[in-house]
Design a protein around this motif. Structure first.
Motif, mmCIF file in Angstrom:
data_model
loop_
_atom_site.group_PDB
_atom_site.id
_atom_site.type_symbol
_atom_site.label_atom_id
_atom_site.label_comp_id
_atom_site.label_asym_id
_atom_site.label_seq_id
_atom_site.Cartn_x
_atom_site.Cartn_y
_atom_site.Cartn_z
ATOM 1 N N UNK A 194 0.856 -1.180 0.000
ATOM 2 C CA UNK A 194 0.000 0.000 0.000
ATOM 3 C C UNK A 194 0.897 1.237 0.000
ATOM 4 N N UNK A 195 1.103 1.782 -1.186
ATOM 5 C CA UNK A 195 2.062 2.877 -1.340
ATOM 6 C C UNK A 195 1.576 4.188 -0.745
ATOM 7 N N UNK A 196 0.271 4.444 -0.820
ATOM 8 C CA UNK A 196 -0.216 5.747 -0.377
ATOM 9 C C UNK A 196 -0.465 5.819 1.124
ATOM 10 N N UNK A 197 -0.947 4.743 1.739
ATOM 11 C CA UNK A 197 -1.102 4.788 3.197
ATOM 12 C C UNK A 197 0.244 4.686 3.913
ATOM 13 N N UNK A 198 1.245 4.153 3.241
ATOM 14 C CA UNK A 198 2.567 4.063 3.858
ATOM 15 C C UNK A 198 3.240 5.426 3.993
ATOM 16 N N UNK A 199 2.765 6.427 3.246
ATOM 17 C CA UNK A 199 3.320 7.774 3.365
ATOM 18 C C UNK A 199 2.353 8.701 4.110
ATOM 19 N N UNK A 200 1.352 8.110 4.736
ATOM 20 C CA UNK A 200 0.417 8.874 5.552
ATOM 21 C C UNK A 200 1.085 9.306 6.857
ATOM 22 N N UNK A 201 0.668 10.446 7.375
ATOM 23 C CA UNK A 201 1.077 10.891 8.708
ATOM 24 C C UNK A 201 -0.165 10.844 9.586
ATOM 25 N N UNK A 202 -0.404 9.714 10.263
ATOM 26 C CA UNK A 202 -1.652 9.544 11.012
ATOM 27 C C UNK A 202 -1.860 10.641 12.061
ATOM 28 N N UNK A 203 -2.977 11.310 11.967
ATOM 29 C CA UNK A 203 -3.274 12.381 12.909
ATOM 30 C C UNK A 203 -2.375 13.588 12.788
ATOM 31 N N UNK A 204 -1.564 13.623 11.732
ATOM 32 C CA UNK A 204 -0.569 14.683 11.589
ATOM 33 C C UNK A 204 -1.130 16.052 11.286
ATOM 34 N N UNK A 205 -2.418 16.101 10.955
ATOM 35 C CA UNK A 205 -3.041 17.387 10.660
ATOM 36 C C UNK A 205 -3.905 17.907 11.793
ATOM 37 N N UNK A 206 -3.727 17.340 12.969
ATOM 38 C CA UNK A 206 -4.533 17.761 14.109
ATOM 39 C C UNK A 206 -5.837 16.999 14.166
ATOM 40 N N UNK A 207 -6.848 17.461 13.434
ATOM 41 C CA UNK A 207 -8.124 16.756 13.405
ATOM 42 C C UNK A 207 -8.250 15.875 12.165
ATOM 43 N N UNK A 208 -7.148 15.666 11.447
ATOM 44 C CA UNK A 208 -7.128 14.793 10.284
ATOM 45 C C UNK A 208 -5.701 14.330 10.033
ATOM 46 N N UNK A 209 -5.554 13.318 9.203
ATOM 47 C CA UNK A 209 -4.217 12.819 8.857
ATOM 48 C C UNK A 209 -3.640 13.648 7.715
ATOM 49 N N UNK A 210 -2.333 13.763 7.699
ATOM 50 C CA UNK A 210 -1.652 14.397 6.578
ATOM 51 C C UNK A 210 -0.808 13.332 5.883
ATOM 52 N N UNK A 211 0.077 13.738 4.986
ATOM 53 C CA UNK A 211 0.867 12.740 4.285
ATOM 54 C C UNK A 211 1.866 13.363 3.339
ATOM 55 N N UNK A 212 2.694 12.513 2.739
ATOM 56 C CA UNK A 212 3.744 12.950 1.820
ATOM 57 C C UNK A 212 3.665 12.103 0.548
ATOM 58 N N UNK A 213 2.707 12.442 -0.293
ATOM 59 C CA UNK A 213 2.458 11.633 -1.484
ATOM 60 C C UNK A 213 3.641 11.591 -2.443
ATOM 61 N N UNK A 214 4.536 12.572 -2.354
ATOM 62 C CA UNK A 214 5.674 12.601 -3.273
ATOM 63 C C UNK A 214 6.603 11.395 -3.107
ATOM 64 N N UNK A 215 6.506 10.721 -1.947
ATOM 65 C CA UNK A 215 7.378 9.564 -1.709
ATOM 66 C C UNK A 215 6.718 8.237 -2.065
ATOM 67 N N UNK A 216 5.429 8.247 -2.371
ATOM 68 C CA UNK A 216 4.725 7.000 -2.673
ATOM 69 C C UNK A 216 5.304 6.267 -3.890
ATOM 70 N N UNK A 217 5.626 6.951 -5.005
ATOM 71 C CA UNK A 217 6.184 6.227 -6.148
ATOM 72 C C UNK A 217 7.494 5.509 -5.832
ATOM 73 N N UNK A 218 8.373 6.144 -5.072
ATOM 74 C CA UNK A 218 9.656 5.515 -4.740
ATOM 75 C C UNK A 218 9.440 4.266 -3.901
ATOM 76 N N UNK A 219 8.529 4.344 -2.930
ATOM 77 C CA UNK A 219 8.268 3.177 -2.084
ATOM 78 C C UNK A 219 7.609 2.061 -2.880
ATOM 79 N N UNK A 220 6.731 2.412 -3.810
ATOM 80 C CA UNK A 220 6.082 1.393 -4.635
ATOM 81 C C UNK A 220 7.103 0.634 -5.471
ATOM 82 N N UNK A 221 8.042 1.361 -6.070
ATOM 83 C CA UNK A 221 9.089 0.702 -6.864
ATOM 84 C C UNK A 221 9.973 -0.174 -5.991
#
Length: 270
Positions: A194-221
């Protein structure tokens, strides 16, 4: 499409499969648009494609978070996608009562990472005879997933996918340990990353999760290079307008190029 024919495709070691769609169902029109585009890209590349979307996002950071249309309306939309686009469907369930109803419409029932230790939920899903995708909890080691899979096989269902989606690494952070791919693969089931949930920042937005989608392609490969059989990616035409998980999703317009790159990595490995 039958469950057995879909399972045979997912079990082919030399064919990449993709589980992809929006995080949560917003409308039938949006689901159809995403499914048709992803099917076209997948067909061109010889990738087996499964559409995914959630009818209810029960595991939200805040009670204010958007949850989706609910079971009845959500399943109607997923059924329309299956019939009109002609692709297998995956959705997640959150309680045992949802398993039987969802199994009549979808091909793959997904057990969310937060719920992967819930024995009654897993057993109810397994007894439907559907393919079961077990997402590894952020709090589990990959070796512990052998016991989770055993809860499915104990019900006589051996159609199991195991999904790596990162492990908790301090507060509001996940890390993807590629050792989990060969470890879980040794259990004898196809492995999904799961490339996109692996770059999630759970609860990182305070009342929501944030994330770093720019790293998803590298992790998928990297996951495909480590031996993953399939890739799970959430996508949306306008991720930051998505009511759920926008910061870690891949823009739909970028999916064709990404899938071409992932296909090349998979072919090189196999």
């Amino acid at each position: 499409m039958t469950t057995s024919s879909i399972w045979k495709k997912l079990n082919r070691k030399n064919r990449l499969f993709l589980i992809s769609g929006p995080c949560v169902i917003e409308s039938e029109a949006l689901c159809l648009k995403i499914a048709r585009i992803l099917r076209r890209h997948s067909d061109e590349l010889g990738i087996t494609y499964i559409f995914k979307a959630s009818f209810d996002k029960a595991n939200r950071t805040s009670s204010k978070g958007h949850r989706g249309p609910g079971l009845k309306a959500g399943l109607q939309i997923l059924s329309a996608v299956r019939e009109k686009v002609g692709v297998p469907i995956l959705t997640d369930i959150h309680n045992p009562e949802q398993a039987e109803q969802a199994s009549r419409v979808v091909d793959i029932l997904q057990i969310p990472a937060f719920l992967c230790r819930q024995t009654d939920l897993i057993a109810s899903a397994a007894k439907t005879g559907n393919i079961i995708n077990l997402k590894k909890g952020q709090f589990l080691s990959p070796t512990e997933m052998k016991q989770v899979a055993a809860k499915v096989s104990a019900c006589g269902n051996h159609q199991i996918l195991l999904t790596e989606r990162g492990s908790s690494f301090g507060y509001n952070n996940l890390v993807a340990d590629m050792r989990s791919i060969p470890i879980m693969s040794s259990f004898g089931y196809p492995i999904v990353f799961d490339a996109t949930h692996s770059v999630q920042s759970p609860g990182g937005g305070g009342d929501h999760s944030s994330g770093q989608s720019e790293f998803a392609p590298a992790l998928a490969k990297a996951a495909l290079a480590a031996g993953a059989n399939g890739i799970f990616i959430e996508t949306h035409p306008k991720p930051f307008h998505s009511p759920s998980d926008g910061p870690n999703m891949i823009p739909l317009a970028q999916m064709g190029r990404l899938l071409r790159r992932l296909s090349k990595v998979f072919e090189a490995v196999h």
